[in-house]
Design a protein around this motif. Structure first.
Motif, PDB file in Angstrom:
ATOM      1  N   ILE A  96       0.879  -1.135  -0.022  1.00  0.00           N
ATOM      2  CA  ILE A  96       0.081   0.013  -0.048  1.00  0.00           C
ATOM      3  C   ILE A  96       0.846   1.153   0.060  1.00  0.00           C
ATOM      4  O   ILE A  96       1.794   1.373   0.801  1.00  0.00           O
ATOM      5  CB  ILE A  96      -1.107  -0.004   1.278  1.00  0.00           C
ATOM      6  N   SER A  97       0.749   2.177  -0.880  1.00  0.00           N
ATOM      7  CA  SER A  97       1.352   3.455  -0.975  1.00  0.00           C
ATOM      8  C   SER A  97       0.703   4.397  -0.310  1.00  0.00           C
ATOM      9  O   SER A  97      -0.656   4.405  -0.015  1.00  0.00           O
ATOM     10  CB  SER A  97       1.710   3.771  -2.493  1.00  0.00           C
ATOM     11  N   SER A  98       1.285   5.668  -0.459  1.00  0.00           N
ATOM     12  CA  SER A  98       0.519   7.006   0.632  1.00  0.00           C
ATOM     13  C   SER A  98      -0.535   7.308  -0.421  1.00  0.00           C
ATOM     14  O   SER A  98      -1.510   7.999  -0.118  1.00  0.00           O
ATOM     15  CB  SER A  98       1.732   7.910   0.698  1.00  0.00           C
ATOM     16  N   ARG A  99      -0.255   7.165  -1.775  1.00  0.00           N
ATOM     17  CA  ARG A  99      -1.244   7.364  -2.823  1.00  0.00           C
ATOM     18  C   ARG A  99      -2.682   6.757  -2.812  1.00  0.00           C
ATOM     19  O   ARG A  99      -3.773   7.175  -2.756  1.00  0.00           O
ATOM     20  CB  ARG A  99      -0.671   7.141  -4.454  1.00  0.00           C
ATOM     21  N   ASP A 100      -2.612   5.440  -2.397  1.00  0.00           N
ATOM     22  CA  ASP A 100      -3.723   4.372  -2.003  1.00  0.00           C
ATOM     23  C   ASP A 100      -4.389   5.074  -0.781  1.00  0.00           C
ATOM     24  O   ASP A 100      -5.613   4.955  -0.740  1.00  0.00           O
ATOM     25  CB  ASP A 100      -3.153   3.020  -1.743  1.00  0.00           C
ATOM     26  N   ILE A 101      -3.824   5.206   0.294  1.00  0.00           N
ATOM     27  CA  ILE A 101      -4.266   5.909   1.554  1.00  0.00           C
ATOM     28  C   ILE A 101      -5.119   7.126   1.233  1.00  0.00           C
ATOM     29  O   ILE A 101      -6.136   7.259   1.695  1.00  0.00           O
ATOM     30  CB  ILE A 101      -3.045   6.057   2.764  1.00  0.00           C
ATOM     31  N   GLN A 102      -4.431   7.981   0.465  1.00  0.00           N
ATOM     32  CA  GLN A 102      -5.001   9.462   0.041  1.00  0.00           C
ATOM     33  C   GLN A 102      -6.301   8.952  -0.631  1.00  0.00           C
ATOM     34  O   GLN A 102      -7.295   9.729  -0.287  1.00  0.00           O
ATOM     35  CB  GLN A 102      -4.116  10.112  -0.718  1.00  0.00           C
ATOM     36  N   ALA A 103      -6.157   8.164  -1.537  1.00  0.00           N
ATOM     37  CA  ALA A 103      -7.401   7.713  -2.326  1.00  0.00           C
ATOM     38  C   ALA A 103      -8.557   7.154  -1.790  1.00  0.00           C
ATOM     39  O   ALA A 103      -9.807   7.684  -1.542  1.00  0.00           O
ATOM     40  CB  ALA A 103      -7.189   6.737  -3.369  1.00  0.00           C
ATOM     41  N   ALA A 104      -8.263   6.422  -0.708  1.00  0.00           N
ATOM     42  CA  ALA A 104      -9.266   5.729   0.258  1.00  0.00           C
ATOM     43  C   ALA A 104      -9.930   6.859   1.295  1.00  0.00           C
ATOM     44  O   ALA A 104     -10.985   6.706   1.553  1.00  0.00           O
ATOM     45  CB  ALA A 104      -8.402   4.834   1.117  1.00  0.00           C
TER      46      ALA A 104
END
Length: 148
Positions: free
Chosen positions: A112-120
């Protein structure tokens, strides 16, 4: 409706009978060791040691107090309020983590990247709150990268 009260009274009766028995004999039962038949474990196996340690339950209580001190200095939080806030934060964390995991899985990545967390966060939280959360997270990431 009559059944719950009768079951409670029977439980109370059993507890009071147990108390009377221990008061009459004057002996208290010692706790048994985890997997041995005798009362005390003379040779401490790993299993015995593991069983006696309490599992650490993390809490965000210090952060609530720090944040509340910045907002309103005189207020304090009760123990019940801290418990409610902890469960809320843990629930939100689990939701964001599972959604970020689904996003990473859809793009065929194992991490999981920070981009995935931001999108979530953008998917789960309302519009204004998600924008604020993303801004605060990027600030925190910048501060963290500058300190290293």
């Amino acid at each position: 409706m009559a059944e719950p009260t009768s079951s409670i009274s029977s439980v109370q009766r059993l507890c009071s009978e147990e108390l009377k028995k221990t008061e009459m004999t004057g002996k208290k039962k010692k706790p048994r060791c985890c997997h041995h038949r005798h009362r005390r474990c003379h040779h401490h196996h790993r299993r015995c040691l593991r069983r006696h340690h309490r599992k650490y339950k993390g809490s965000f209580a210090i952060y609530y107090h720090r944040l509340l001190k910045k907002i309103h200095r005189g207020l304090r939080l009760s123990q019940q309020m801290i418990y409610i806030l902890d469960s809320f934060v843990n629930d939100i964390f689990k939701c964001i983590a599972s959604e970020a995991g689904r996003l990473a899985h859809k793009t065929n990545r194992s991490s999981i990247s920070s981009r995935d967390i931001q999108a979530a966060v953008r998917l789960l939280l309302p519009a204004n709150l998600s924008k604020l959360a993303v801004i605060q997270a990027t600030k925190a990431l910048l501060r963290f990268s500058q300190n290293e």
